[in-house]
Design an enzyme around this catalytic site. Structure first.
Site, PDB file in Angstrom:
ATOM      1  N   ARG B 115       0.803  -0.813  -0.205  1.00 41.97           N
ATOM      2  CA  ARG B 115      -0.216   0.315  -0.021  1.00 41.97           C
ATOM      3  C   ARG B 115       0.640   1.003   0.338  1.00 41.97           C
ATOM      4  O   ARG B 115       0.436   2.231   0.548  1.00 41.97           O
ATOM      5  CB  ARG B 115      -1.007  -0.114   1.082  1.00 41.97           C
ATOM      6  CG  ARG B 115      -1.445  -0.663   0.948  1.00 41.97           C
ATOM      7  CD  ARG B 115      -2.786  -0.902   2.097  1.00 41.97           C
ATOM      8  NE  ARG B 115      -4.299  -2.076   1.715  1.00 41.97           N
ATOM      9  CZ  ARG B 115      -4.105  -3.200   2.410  1.00 41.97           C
ATOM     10  NH1 ARG B 115      -2.725  -2.892   3.705  1.00 41.97           N
ATOM     11  NH2 ARG B 115      -4.384  -4.340   2.555  1.00 41.97           N
ATOM     12  N   LYS B 137       2.735  11.324 -11.626  1.00 39.36           N
ATOM     13  CA  LYS B 137       1.594  10.365 -12.585  1.00 39.36           C
ATOM     14  C   LYS B 137       2.767   9.346 -12.928  1.00 39.36           C
ATOM     15  O   LYS B 137       3.437   9.239 -13.092  1.00 39.36           O
ATOM     16  CB  LYS B 137       1.885  11.050 -14.239  1.00 39.36           C
ATOM     17  CG  LYS B 137       0.456  12.030 -13.888  1.00 39.36           C
ATOM     18  CD  LYS B 137      -0.283  12.492 -15.319  1.00 39.36           C
ATOM     19  CE  LYS B 137      -1.117  13.194 -15.419  1.00 39.36           C
ATOM     20  NZ  LYS B 137      -1.792  13.273 -17.268  1.00 39.36           N
ATOM     21  N   GLU B 179       9.238  17.236 -25.782  1.00 38.18           N
ATOM     22  CA  GLU B 179       8.763  17.879 -24.925  1.00 38.18           C
ATOM     23  C   GLU B 179       8.994  19.240 -23.782  1.00 38.18           C
ATOM     24  O   GLU B 179       7.963  20.220 -23.482  1.00 38.18           O
ATOM     25  CB  GLU B 179       8.379  16.815 -23.455  1.00 38.18           C
ATOM     26  CG  GLU B 179       8.244  15.473 -23.653  1.00 38.18           C
ATOM     27  CD  GLU B 179       6.352  15.640 -23.326  1.00 38.18           C
ATOM     28  OE1 GLU B 179       6.163  16.315 -22.507  1.00 38.18           O
ATOM     29  OE2 GLU B 179       5.975  14.549 -23.992  1.00 38.18           O
ATOM     30  N   LYS B 217       6.653  23.489 -15.502  1.00 40.13           N
ATOM     31  CA  LYS B 217       5.483  22.712 -15.617  1.00 40.13           C
ATOM     32  C   LYS B 217       5.575  22.213 -13.578  1.00 40.13           C
ATOM     33  O   LYS B 217       4.001  21.675 -13.674  1.00 40.13           O
ATOM     34  CB  LYS B 217       6.693  20.613 -15.684  1.00 40.13           C
ATOM     35  CG  LYS B 217       5.462  19.264 -15.380  1.00 40.13           C
ATOM     36  CD  LYS B 217       5.873  18.518 -16.429  1.00 40.13           C
ATOM     37  CE  LYS B 217       4.386  17.779 -16.140  1.00 40.13           C
ATOM     38  NZ  LYS B 217       4.954  16.039 -16.334  1.00 40.13           N
ATOM     39  N   GLU B 227      -5.275  17.609 -12.802  1.00 38.34           N
ATOM     40  CA  GLU B 227      -5.430  17.383 -13.733  1.00 38.34           C
ATOM     41  C   GLU B 227      -7.028  17.963 -14.698  1.00 38.34           C
ATOM     42  O   GLU B 227      -7.851  17.374 -15.571  1.00 38.34           O
ATOM     43  CB  GLU B 227      -5.018  16.652 -14.525  1.00 38.34           C
ATOM     44  CG  GLU B 227      -5.169  16.413 -16.379  1.00 38.34           C
ATOM     45  CD  GLU B 227      -4.181  15.463 -16.721  1.00 38.34           C
ATOM     46  OE1 GLU B 227      -3.835  14.220 -16.429  1.00 38.34           O
ATOM     47  OE2 GLU B 227      -3.959  16.183 -17.827  1.00 38.34           O
ATOM     48  N   ARG B 231      -3.438  22.133 -16.578  1.00 36.04           N
ATOM     49  CA  ARG B 231      -1.893  21.257 -16.594  1.00 36.04           C
ATOM     50  C   ARG B 231      -2.640  20.483 -17.556  1.00 36.04           C
ATOM     51  O   ARG B 231      -1.286  19.621 -18.362  1.00 36.04           O
ATOM     52  CB  ARG B 231      -2.718  19.790 -15.520  1.00 36.04           C
ATOM     53  CG  ARG B 231      -1.640  19.007 -15.371  1.00 36.04           C
ATOM     54  CD  ARG B 231      -0.934  18.226 -14.204  1.00 36.04           C
ATOM     55  NE  ARG B 231      -0.720  17.171 -14.412  1.00 36.04           N
ATOM     56  CZ  ARG B 231      -0.155  16.455 -13.525  1.00 36.04           C
ATOM     57  NH1 ARG B 231      -0.588  16.115 -12.195  1.00 36.04           N
ATOM     58  NH2 ARG B 231       0.826  15.230 -14.139  1.00 36.04           N
ATOM     59  N   ASN B 235      -0.944  18.434 -22.294  1.00 37.87           N
ATOM     60  CA  ASN B 235      -1.551  16.978 -23.240  1.00 37.87           C
ATOM     61  C   ASN B 235      -1.265  17.805 -24.556  1.00 37.87           C
ATOM     62  O   ASN B 235      -2.023  16.648 -25.444  1.00 37.87           O
ATOM     63  CB  ASN B 235      -2.885  16.643 -22.972  1.00 37.87           C
ATOM     64  CG  ASN B 235      -2.134  16.274 -21.187  1.00 37.87           C
ATOM     65  OD1 ASN B 235      -1.479  15.689 -20.956  1.00 37.87           O
ATOM     66  ND2 ASN B 235      -3.298  15.982 -20.298  1.00 37.87           N
ATOM     67  N   HIS B 238      -0.206  14.948 -27.561  1.00 37.82           N
ATOM     68  CA  HIS B 238      -0.411  14.087 -26.681  1.00 37.82           C
ATOM     69  C   HIS B 238      -2.491  13.265 -27.151  1.00 37.82           C
ATOM     70  O   HIS B 238      -1.966  12.139 -27.231  1.00 37.82           O
ATOM     71  CB  HIS B 238      -0.807  13.938 -25.514  1.00 37.82           C
ATOM     72  CG  HIS B 238       0.247  14.480 -25.005  1.00 37.82           C
ATOM     73  ND1 HIS B 238       0.962  15.085 -25.267  1.00 37.82           N
ATOM     74  CD2 HIS B 238       1.275  12.814 -24.301  1.00 37.82           C
ATOM     75  CE1 HIS B 238       2.530  14.887 -24.674  1.00 37.82           C
ATOM     76  NE2 HIS B 238       2.344  14.137 -24.293  1.00 37.82           N
ATOM     77  N   HIS B 242      -1.085   9.588 -28.547  1.00 37.24           N
ATOM     78  CA  HIS B 242      -1.939   8.178 -28.183  1.00 37.24           C
ATOM     79  C   HIS B 242      -2.302   7.214 -29.815  1.00 37.24           C
ATOM     80  O   HIS B 242      -2.110   6.428 -29.641  1.00 37.24           O
ATOM     81  CB  HIS B 242      -2.554   8.580 -27.378  1.00 37.24           C
ATOM     82  CG  HIS B 242      -1.367   8.936 -26.119  1.00 37.24           C
ATOM     83  ND1 HIS B 242      -2.541   9.500 -24.915  1.00 37.24           N
ATOM     84  CD2 HIS B 242      -0.406   9.814 -26.149  1.00 37.24           C
ATOM     85  CE1 HIS B 242      -1.848   9.668 -23.927  1.00 37.24           C
ATOM     86  NE2 HIS B 242      -0.775   9.718 -24.483  1.00 37.24           N
ATOM     87  N   HIS B 255       8.570   7.808 -27.928  1.00 34.58           N
ATOM     88  CA  HIS B 255       6.755   8.321 -27.880  1.00 34.58           C
ATOM     89  C   HIS B 255       7.233  10.143 -27.736  1.00 34.58           C
ATOM     90  O   HIS B 255       6.343  11.301 -28.227  1.00 34.58           O
ATOM     91  CB  HIS B 255       6.973   8.644 -26.149  1.00 34.58           C
ATOM     92  CG  HIS B 255       5.932   9.229 -24.915  1.00 34.58           C
ATOM     93  ND1 HIS B 255       4.667   9.859 -25.679  1.00 34.58           N
ATOM     94  CD2 HIS B 255       5.649  11.026 -24.667  1.00 34.58           C
ATOM     95  CE1 HIS B 255       3.396  10.543 -25.441  1.00 34.58           C
ATOM     96  NE2 HIS B 255       4.578  11.230 -24.284  1.00 34.58           N
TER      97      HIS B 255
END
Lengths: 350, 350
Positions: B115, B137, B179, B217, B227, B231, B235, B238, B242, B255
């Site tokens: 946990r 993330k 990026e 960032k 998000e 934020r 993306n 993105h 994706h 990526h």
């Protein structure tokens, strides 16, 4: 029967545990979709009943195997795949309808789906009603031990309906009582006396006991959400129980039954350390007996049993830690129990 | 080269991103054990170097395959098994040494191990240094899409050493620059101009750009940890990227390369919607070209490509959402783009 609720305060916000018959499942916010996760068995009894009480256009269902030995990544993946297939998004909700295995897995799956979506818990076993309703612990088993993988993820609401217990197998009902006894023995002498005098087969008594157990657990967890202190009291019997479950591959005993045996072992140790008197041990055994929980366990390999303690995540790996009653109604965290003393206690079960 | 740090404030506490050469890995608290997780490739370059800088008695290592297509439950299980085998407990630490795949997986694995235990992030690729250092993330891919399973789990510290980038393949270095450009285009005109004038092949310029990107960032994420708003600007490119990665099974493009193509597509859409002028599009393309990022992508099935948008977790399932530059240095969240307009944009790539 009572109709009441308890508010649980957590670091991630408050939620309500509603106890009694519920009219409708109410949502505090708008969810895009709802996925009910349940087992074959529970679905047969209550899925239609529940869906009737959900006023939402898009309710999906996911039926999984809820045996303890299937509480693993494979079943988590099955729940997640079902969520993906039905295109749940970040504003969707999962509902756990079932026993502790279901709520642990749905809590975990909802907590990792798209980095976390909401879930509501509807426990249908006594064990899950008193134990899994509060605390935010979710997770799965690995071949290294129980609940070793997981996260803390609080439900948005919990519905506890004692009437669900009518369809519970007698054995599971008794196993749930073990958790009620555990909490009374460690934390509340008056509650223990209440249990000593009353009969949990009576629905009103049962409802009261469930409510009291949840309230006690909630108070404990609130004081110690991350389990550094008092909350460890909830693990009374569990260090032994986890080894028993490991040795029997989670198959021979229900969790509550293993805990009941673990409590007997813990009591033997507490007796040896002067924390419980013989009369107190007897009183506890009387209650265990009353609910068919004075079960036997034969330890085949004492040293092997001892070594398995060290795989339990609650034990620090260098020292052994036990949660023991300190008289009835109080508990004590005991570190560094001498190996000799422990082997003597285990020897009684050999 | 600079030697500095940025403090990141999160709901779960603060941590530092240290930029520059680091002398030693310092721990703010006492950890029982340390598990370094890295890839074969990175281990060859930096594992011995890193272990030299960790003053701890019990350091273990776990080497995993860090290809994007292996960022899945199987590799997570491998990391967890390694932690169990070495008996890490709740007071142990994991260290991620590698690119974004490693930090995403170690962040996730450490977050669900018993946990949640602490982790420190040491990114060794440019992409991971600017992107994965901040934001909390973590996660893995599924066959439904990228990063669809995971949690938010903040590192206890991040060490960003630009010297690590000397051993990075040219192609990976350029992919990381995508990026940096992304963040400049969406959030900071002056930074964009700096990048337009300077050359990132120079170590001092590069260090400055890394620091600036992380700072930007961090500011964005602090304002919007979960998000819901600003934020989402991160993306940019993105949503397209994706789908490109999905169509090419994460194999053809890195990526950052997919993001660079996605940015071109987003720019075409922004141009069509009047958010970017032809000159601005050209300026961005000049920078992409400078770092070999003006890549081509051929869409074979326009409608198929379009339908794949709806599996992206950032798209609400009923409406399409795009993050587009609104002039250079600002961004706009655009919902409900007409299907026709989108198909026209995609048509250019057919």
């Amino acid at each position: 029967m009572i109709n009441d609720f308890i508010t649980i305060h957590t670091a991630d916000g408050d939620y309500k545990v509603c106890i009694g018959e519920f009219e409708n499942i109410s949502f505090e916010k708008k969810y895009s979709k709802v996925l009910v996760v349940t087992s074959h068995n529970v679905a047969g009894f209550y899925l239609a009943f529940l869906k009737n009480k959900i006023s939402h256009q898009q309710v999906f269902e996911c039926i999984v195997d809820d045996r303890e030995e299937n509480k693993d990544f494979t079943t988590i993946q099955q729940i997640l795949d079902c969520a993906f297939t039905n295109k749940l998004d970040r504003k969707s909700l999962m509902i756990a309808l079932g026993g502790g295995v279901i709520s642990d897995m749905v809590g975990f799956a909802s907590g990792i789906y798209q980095r976390g979506i909401d879930f509501i818990n509807i426990p249908t076993t006594l064990l899950a009603q008193v134990d899994a309703s509060v605390g935010g612990k979710t997770g799965i088993n690995t071949h290294f031990g129980k609940n070793l993988i997981g996260i803390f993820h609080q439900p948005k609401k919990v519905y506890v309906n004692p009437l669900f217990l009518k369809t519970l197998k007698q054995r599971e009902f008794f196993a749930g009582i073990a958790e009620i006894l555990k909490i009374a023995i460690c934390f509340d002498r008056a509650f223990f006396d209440f249990l000593f005098e009353k009969n949990l087969n009576n629905l009103d008594v049962l409802s009261e006991a469930i409510k009291k157990s949840i309230k006690l657990k909630a108070d404990i967890v609130e004081q110690d959400e991350r389990e550094d202190g008092i909350r460890m009291g909830l693990n009374y019997g569990h260090t032994f129980a986890h080894v028993i479950e490991l040795e029997t591959s989670y198959k021979k005993f229900l969790h509550g039954e293993a805990v009941a045996i673990g409590m007997q072992m813990a009591n033997s140790l507490a007796l040896k350390l002067g924390l419980l008197s013989p009369e107190e041990v007897e009183k506890i055994e009387f209650l265990l007996e009353k609910y068919c929980l004075l079960l036997q366990y034969k330890i085949c390999d004492i040293k092997g049993f001892y070594n398995k303690f060290f795989i339990d995540k609650k034990t620090c790996y260098d020292t052994l830690r036990f949660i023991l009653p300190n008289g009835i109604g109080k508990m004590k965290i005991v570190d560094n129990v001498e190996k000799e003393k422990l082997l003597e206690v285990l020897g009684v079960y050999a």
